[in-house]
Design a protein around this motif. Structure first.
Motif, short mmCIF file in Angstrom:
data_model
loop_
_atom_site.label_atom_id
_atom_site.label_comp_id
_atom_site.label_asym_id
_atom_site.label_seq_id
_atom_site.Cartn_x
_atom_site.Cartn_y
_atom_site.Cartn_z
N SER A 149 -5.77 -10.18 0.90
CA SER A 149 -4.72 -9.92 -0.05
C SER A 149 -3.72 -11.23 0.02
O SER A 149 -3.71 -12.04 0.98
CB SER A 149 -3.58 -8.77 0.88
OG SER A 149 -2.38 -8.93 0.51
N LYS A 150 -3.14 -11.44 -1.17
CA LYS A 150 -2.27 -12.75 -1.26
C LYS A 150 -1.05 -12.71 -0.26
O LYS A 150 -0.18 -13.66 0.15
CB LYS A 150 -2.18 -12.91 -2.67
CG LYS A 150 -3.22 -13.49 -3.34
CD LYS A 150 -2.89 -14.04 -4.67
CE LYS A 150 -4.08 -14.45 -5.40
NZ LYS A 150 -4.95 -13.33 -5.95
N THR A 151 -0.57 -11.41 -0.02
CA THR A 151 0.58 -11.24 0.57
C THR A 151 0.47 -11.10 2.19
O THR A 151 1.23 -11.02 3.10
CB THR A 151 1.51 -10.01 0.14
OG1 THR A 151 0.62 -8.96 -0.09
CG2 THR A 151 2.07 -10.59 -1.32
N ASN A 152 -0.74 -10.22 2.37
CA ASN A 152 -0.84 -10.08 4.10
C ASN A 152 -2.36 -10.50 4.31
O ASN A 152 -3.45 -9.97 3.81
CB ASN A 152 -0.58 -8.40 3.92
CG ASN A 152 -1.03 -8.16 5.54
OD1 ASN A 152 -1.35 -8.90 6.50
ND2 ASN A 152 -0.88 -6.91 5.68
N SER A 153 -2.53 -11.57 5.04
CA SER A 153 -3.72 -12.10 5.20
C SER A 153 -4.83 -11.30 6.09
O SER A 153 -5.93 -11.25 6.35
CB SER A 153 -3.86 -13.35 5.88
OG SER A 153 -3.12 -13.47 6.98
N ASP A 186 -5.18 -8.13 5.51
CA ASP A 186 -5.48 -6.80 4.89
C ASP A 186 -6.41 -7.31 3.36
O ASP A 186 -6.08 -8.64 3.02
CB ASP A 186 -4.66 -5.99 4.47
CG ASP A 186 -5.06 -4.46 3.92
OD1 ASP A 186 -6.38 -4.66 3.87
OD2 ASP A 186 -4.27 -3.70 3.38
N ASP A 216 -7.27 -7.23 -0.58
CA ASP A 216 -6.30 -7.40 -1.66
C ASP A 216 -6.68 -5.73 -2.44
O ASP A 216 -7.81 -5.48 -2.68
CB ASP A 216 -6.87 -8.38 -2.84
CG ASP A 216 -6.13 -8.32 -3.94
OD1 ASP A 216 -5.36 -7.34 -4.30
OD2 ASP A 216 -6.26 -9.13 -5.05
N THR A 217 -5.70 -5.04 -2.31
CA THR A 217 -5.74 -3.79 -2.71
C THR A 217 -5.99 -3.50 -4.27
O THR A 217 -6.18 -2.36 -4.72
CB THR A 217 -4.49 -2.91 -2.19
OG1 THR A 217 -3.35 -3.58 -2.66
CG2 THR A 217 -4.53 -2.63 -0.83
N LYS A 218 -5.70 -4.34 -4.88
CA LYS A 218 -5.91 -4.51 -6.53
C LYS A 218 -7.20 -4.76 -6.72
O LYS A 218 -7.65 -4.23 -7.66
CB LYS A 218 -5.13 -5.47 -7.14
CG LYS A 218 -3.48 -5.22 -6.88
CD LYS A 218 -2.75 -5.97 -8.03
CE LYS A 218 -1.29 -6.07 -7.83
NZ LYS A 218 -0.92 -7.05 -7.30
#
Ligand SMILES: Nc1ncnc2c1ncn2[C@@H]1O[C@H](COP(=O)(O)OP(=O)(O)OP(=O)(O)O)[C@@H](O)[C@H]1O
Ligand SMILES: [Mg+2]
Length: 565
Positions: free
Chosen positions: A511-515, A517, A519-521
């Motif tokens: 994820s770009k916002t939470n390393s 996790d 990327d949920t996209k």
């Protein structure tokens, strides 16, 4: 002076007196002949070396001449992208000088990497690195090299239509100037050149879309921003479309791509081009998964030699005077957060590893399917979707508590009942699963009617709700991908027929916002199902269950032997 440093007397050769008569040796005839032959051999070798040097320099000269003739020929045919410098011009006959010298050169490569990219002769080249280095512009200009040949077929790709539009707009500025009379046919999104050559600009989004190119042949294939592809599938497939029946083009089959570091496919690009050898030098191409080089097959005259070469040319912003001139763009890149700045300004690939599971390796974690022992406990896990895919995974736990994912069902637009039917059908010959887990949100109810989980259970497919802790789930996958120190084997293996699980484990980005996790996209249905499976306490239970079963069997055996029942 110490004893150690004092000169030793009576050792070494005795010095000759300056006026001593010259000593004469008498050699046998055989020795004389041997020495003469050796001298002749040495002389012959020297002569051969001299001739080889001359031949090499003549060959170089011939190659230069050939290049020059090629350039002049292209220029005379109307190609305005070929640069002929004044030195070269002065060596041409006056009428040719007049024709060639009066052309307006519409494209001149920037010195350095862009020039190298445009003259590289390897089959497959990546021009990658800093933003604004002139990569896309060079990719546009590259296929023009062959537009004087009527059989030239180029294919230039981007992942989406919007991104492609930008490239088409730039080509409109360049192509008609380079080849007056070149026309862009909107309906086919193809440039047609006066010689008959064509370059098709199109987009290629999903892996399955490669079938659009089935049966087609291109002698030049390019992808701009190739790291937008999560796996090497598309690039590998396109290699099968690279061919030509034209003798000149057969010698000039090229695949060219560009990229900034990072992105969803940064991991495989790094493996394929960047981590593999010295930058800016050709290296033999190899399979990105297994690392094995592609070689000419047995029986071919080139048997065992590399099938083709690859090269990585690093791009730097400083090489593009068009963007460096006022320093504005550079200043803007400097203001970016550290990771982005390193990737886009410095073209650093090491900070760009976007894959959430870089330790996942097909060679290590993917195995060919085999018949599983029936006494290995089975587990089943699922992520449900209707418009987006549902993924059901089946796993088996071996005696060392390792999990083997042996079956995958990846389907779209099935109702809960239909999915239950498919599951029962797939499990017909399986031992009963010991534990089954489904996305706990499938118990959510929107009204009075039954939930998805209930519907499936009514059809005979039983479930327990999953643990949805994303961070813990990801950590559990990391733990299972790592080697078990007792066995030196990973604790999780996937059968190769579970293609979506393999693909997602290899490609799912952070994820770009939470390393912590993923990327949920990104497409993550197989990943989620796997996470639910590994987050069950089944693996612990299974080990106990297996031990108990083993003890039970031994008891039966003893009873049988002792009492005969
Ligand atoms: N040889 C050249 N001749 C004329 N203009 C050039 C040349 N090379 C680059 N440029 C100019 O520099 C601009 C930036 O180049 P380009 O878009 O190719 O960079 P890029 O490396 O693809 O950037 P990004 O990484 O952001 O995609 C182009 O729009 C073009 O105007
Ligand atoms: Mg670009």
């Amino acid at each position: 002076m110490t004893e150690a440093t004092a000169p030793k007397r009576g050792r070494g050769r005795p010095k000759k007196a300056p006026d001593a008569p010259k000593q004469r040796y008498f050699l046998s005839r055989a020795e004389q002949a041997r020495r003469q032959t050796q001298k002749r051999l040495r002389d012959a070798k020297k002569r051969a070396e001299k001739v080889t040097k001359v031949a090499e320099s003549k060959r170089r000269y011939a190659r230069k001449l050939e290049e020059k003739v090629g350039k002049v020929e292209k220029a005379l045919k109307g190609d305005t992208t070929t640069v002929i410098d004044t030195g070269e011009l002065s060596t041409l006959p006056p009428p040719v000088q007049e024709l060639v010298g009066n052309r307006e050169v519409v494209f001149q490569p920037n010195e350095g990497p862009q020039e190298e990219f445009l003259s590289s002769s390897e089959r497959d080249v990546l021009y990658g690195g800093a933003a604004g280095g002139g990569k896309s512009f060079a990719l546009l200009a590259d296929p023009l090299r062959y537009c004087t040949n009527p059989n030239h077929r180029g294919l230039l790709l981007r992942r989406t239509l919007d991104e492609l539009t930008e490239l088409i707009d730039k080509s409109r500025q360049l192509y008609p100037k380079a080849f007056p009379g070149a026309k862009f046919r909107e309906s086919k999104s193809t440039w047609h050149f006066p010689s008959g050559a064509t370059i098709w600009f199109t987009y290629l989004d999903k892996d399955k879309d490669v079938t659009r190119f089935q049966g087609q042949a291109f002698n030049w294939i390019g992808i701009d921003e190739i790291t937008q592809y999560p796996t090497p599938y598309v690039w590998d497939y396109l290699r099968s479309r690279l061919r030509s029946t034209d003798p000149e083009l057969q010698q000039n089959l090229y695949m060219r791509c560009t990229a900034n570091p990072g992105g969803i496919g940064g991991w495989w690009i790094k493996k394929m081009y960047i981590d593999i050898g010295e930058h800016n030098k050709p290296f033999p191409a190899s399979d990105v998964e297994t690392g094995k080089p592609f070689l000419w097959p047995q029986g071919h005259e080139k048997e065992g030699q590399p099938l083709f070469y690859r090269r990585f040319i690093p791009a730097r912003l400083t090489d593009n005077p068009f963007l460096m001139a006022d320093g504005q763009y550079e200043a803007m890149l400097r203001s970016l957060p550290e990771i982005e700045r390193k990737r886009l300004l410095e073209g650093d690939w090491d900070v760009a590893d976007g894959a959430a599971f870089p330790e996942f390796s097909r060679a290590k974690h993917v195995v060919e399917s085999f018949d599983l022992p029936t006494n290995w406990p089975r587990i089943r896990a699922a992520d449900y979707g209707y418009a987006s895919p549902s993924c059901v995974l089946w796993g088996a736990i071996d005696w060392d508590n390792n999990i083997w994912i042996y079956r995958e069902l990846y389907v779209k637009q099935l109702t809960a009942e239909q999915l239950a039917d498919r599951i029962l059908e797939a499990e017909q010959l399986d031992p009963l699963p010991h534990y089954t887990v489904l996305d706990s949100s499938c118990w959510n109810k929107t009204g009075f009617g039954p939930s998805i989980a209930e519907t499936m259970m009514r059809c005979g497919v039983r479930w327990t709700p999953s643990d949805r802790n994303r961070i813990q789930g990801k950590m559990e996958i990391h733990r299972r991908l790592a080697d078990d120190p007792r066995t030196n084997e990973p604790r999780l293996r996937v059968f190769s027929n579970c293609s979506n699980t393999v693909k997602q484990l290899a490609a799912i980005p952070l994820s770009k916002t939470n390393s912590e996790d993923v990327d949920t996209k990104a497409e993550d249905h197989a990943y989620d199902a796997l996470r639910y499976m590994l987050m069950t306490r089944m693996t612990g239970y299974a080990a106990i269950h297996q031990t108990l079963n083993g003890i039970k069997n031994q008891v039966y055996q003893v009873q049988n032997e002792t009492f005969g029942y």
